[in-house]
Design a protein around this motif. Sequence first.
Motif, mmCIF file in Angstrom:
data_model
loop_
_atom_site.group_PDB
_atom_site.id
_atom_site.type_symbol
_atom_site.label_atom_id
_atom_site.label_comp_id
_atom_site.label_asym_id
_atom_site.label_seq_id
_atom_site.Cartn_x
_atom_site.Cartn_y
_atom_site.Cartn_z
ATOM 1 N N GLY A 1 45.210 25.249 -12.051
ATOM 2 C CA GLY A 1 46.903 25.815 -12.244
ATOM 3 C C GLY A 1 47.144 26.651 -11.017
ATOM 4 N N ASN A 2 48.096 27.696 -11.521
ATOM 5 C CA ASN A 2 48.786 28.477 -10.219
ATOM 6 C C ASN A 2 47.780 29.185 -9.533
ATOM 7 N N GLY A 3 46.543 29.521 -9.902
ATOM 8 C CA GLY A 3 45.653 30.489 -9.395
ATOM 9 C C GLY A 3 44.801 29.648 -7.926
ATOM 10 N N SER A 4 45.394 28.553 -7.804
ATOM 11 C CA SER A 4 44.813 27.926 -6.429
ATOM 12 C C SER A 4 45.642 27.035 -5.843
ATOM 13 N N VAL A 5 45.543 26.750 -4.678
ATOM 14 C CA VAL A 5 46.235 25.977 -3.940
ATOM 15 C C VAL A 5 45.753 24.531 -3.635
ATOM 16 N N PRO A 6 46.588 23.582 -3.123
ATOM 17 C CA PRO A 6 46.025 22.008 -2.895
ATOM 18 C C PRO A 6 45.542 22.103 -1.460
ATOM 19 N N ILE A 7 44.880 21.101 -1.087
ATOM 20 C CA ILE A 7 44.594 21.007 0.585
ATOM 21 C C ILE A 7 45.837 20.563 1.162
ATOM 22 N N VAL A 8 46.333 21.359 2.159
ATOM 23 C CA VAL A 8 47.364 21.005 2.771
ATOM 24 C C VAL A 8 46.973 20.734 4.334
ATOM 25 N N LEU A 9 46.923 19.574 4.832
ATOM 26 C CA LEU A 9 46.298 19.432 5.970
ATOM 27 C C LEU A 9 47.388 19.482 7.430
ATOM 28 N N LYS A 10 47.849 20.698 7.308
ATOM 29 C CA LYS A 10 48.879 20.769 8.309
ATOM 30 C C LYS A 10 48.563 22.347 9.165
ATOM 31 N N ALA A 11 48.727 22.147 10.554
ATOM 32 C CA ALA A 11 48.551 23.458 11.239
ATOM 33 C C ALA A 11 50.085 24.016 11.576
ATOM 34 N N THR A 12 49.887 25.194 11.743
ATOM 35 C CA THR A 12 50.982 26.113 12.072
ATOM 36 C C THR A 12 50.965 27.070 13.490
ATOM 37 N N ASN A 13 49.600 26.938 14.107
ATOM 38 C CA ASN A 13 49.461 27.423 15.238
ATOM 39 C C ASN A 13 48.690 26.676 16.105
ATOM 40 N N GLU A 14 49.275 26.313 17.294
ATOM 41 C CA GLU A 14 48.572 25.274 18.099
ATOM 42 C C GLU A 14 47.135 25.663 19.001
ATOM 43 N N ASP A 15 47.081 26.903 18.764
ATOM 44 C CA ASP A 15 45.556 27.280 19.155
ATOM 45 C C ASP A 15 44.534 27.332 17.990
ATOM 46 N N MET A 16 44.860 27.472 16.925
ATOM 47 C CA MET A 16 43.816 27.544 15.966
ATOM 48 C C MET A 16 44.338 27.123 14.528
ATOM 49 N N THR A 17 43.461 26.576 13.924
ATOM 50 C CA THR A 17 43.499 26.265 12.220
ATOM 51 C C THR A 17 42.348 26.711 11.622
ATOM 52 N N LEU A 18 42.337 27.340 10.664
ATOM 53 C CA LEU A 18 41.257 27.828 9.715
ATOM 54 C C LEU A 18 41.052 27.046 8.601
ATOM 55 N N ILE A 19 39.708 26.504 8.215
ATOM 56 C CA ILE A 19 39.392 25.975 7.143
ATOM 57 C C ILE A 19 38.471 26.732 6.150
ATOM 58 N N ARG A 20 38.543 26.817 5.142
ATOM 59 C CA ARG A 20 37.732 27.644 4.324
ATOM 60 C C ARG A 20 37.181 26.817 3.030
ATOM 61 N N LEU A 21 35.798 26.350 2.990
ATOM 62 C CA LEU A 21 35.501 25.540 1.866
ATOM 63 C C LEU A 21 34.729 26.247 0.876
ATOM 64 N N HIS A 22 35.465 26.619 -0.444
ATOM 65 C CA HIS A 22 34.910 27.577 -1.517
ATOM 66 C C HIS A 22 33.893 26.670 -2.510
ATOM 67 N N GLY A 23 33.958 25.489 -2.336
ATOM 68 C CA GLY A 23 33.409 24.687 -3.427
ATOM 69 C C GLY A 23 34.387 24.149 -4.508
ATOM 70 N N ARG A 24 33.715 23.411 -5.374
ATOM 71 C CA ARG A 24 34.869 22.866 -6.582
ATOM 72 C C ARG A 24 34.266 23.080 -7.890
ATOM 73 N N ASN A 25 33.858 24.520 -8.116
ATOM 74 C CA ASN A 25 33.194 25.040 -9.338
ATOM 75 C C ASN A 25 34.467 25.330 -10.096
ATOM 76 N N SER A 26 35.064 24.628 -11.107
ATOM 77 C CA SER A 26 36.150 25.115 -11.706
ATOM 78 C C SER A 26 35.965 26.084 -12.760
ATOM 79 N N ALA A 27 34.711 25.941 -13.552
ATOM 80 C CA ALA A 27 34.246 26.959 -14.517
ATOM 81 C C ALA A 27 34.050 28.320 -13.889
ATOM 82 N N GLY A 28 33.078 28.195 -12.845
ATOM 83 C CA GLY A 28 32.760 29.459 -11.989
ATOM 84 C C GLY A 28 33.955 30.219 -11.571
ATOM 85 N N TRP A 29 34.984 29.206 -10.893
ATOM 86 C CA TRP A 29 36.294 29.933 -10.182
ATOM 87 C C TRP A 29 36.820 30.916 -11.311
#
Length: 281
Positions: free
Chosen positions: A174-202
Amino acid sequence: MITIGLTGWSDHDTIYSGTSKHKLEDYAGNFPMVEVDTSFYAIPAPSTTERWVERTPDEFSFVVKAFQAMTKHKEWQQYYDSETEMYRRFMDAIAPMSERGRLKAILFQFPPYFSCTQENVRYLRAVRAKMGDLPVAIEFRNKTWYTETTRDQTLDLLKELGFIHTVVDEPQVGNGSVPIVLKATNEDMTLIRLHGRNSAGWMKANSPEWREVRTLYRYNAEEINYWAENIRYLQKQSKEIIVIFNNNSGGDAADNAKELQKALDISYEGLAPMQMNIFDL
């Protein structure tokens, strides 16, 4: 450049060779960067961050999470006499890293209720003003920033303010999460954080057992390869891609990070020497 690391250095049993006193050194013998999450709960003393710098190689770097009252999880009045004091304390804390060139970014991870509103856009502008020219990464947890009508405006705002976009992989609840958006906004760096996909635990973020279940997830080989491709794609947009595995609940982060490193055929130089375990002699 691709830099892979984990959230914290205390919860990864598969990489420790010595005693609990040497967990940071053991970690730095395996990965070139770490996300400091303890700073979210309390701003550390500069002497503490100075010790972290001294205990790690010159090539080792830090992503530091902003304090929880800086990201609207709490009210600053609960901790400090003024908002200015809170930001000053945080700046003092990161100074030993920043002055030695060891600070990759400051991560502002906003809560699920930090939605796309004019008030919150003003706060993002205020954050940039307060943080000066320091590298700041923004992570949203509310889907309203990425609707069909707001997505491009959100990315344009981050780009305008020089913020690093944080691309996330997390359960879609629902609204408490965001989709994967493969876009950079800074030419020096992009950060990726992988939290897993455990919906029940989340969904158990506020429950007593949240640490044990919230990020309880192990990425399989297909998912690791999927992210390897995404990283190669983002490399065309930013000079450096920082990847942080946050699936720590079951101790899977370190193994998954090693698997991604292998999938990308990456090796790191300048890691800390591995600590000697006397029982291995």
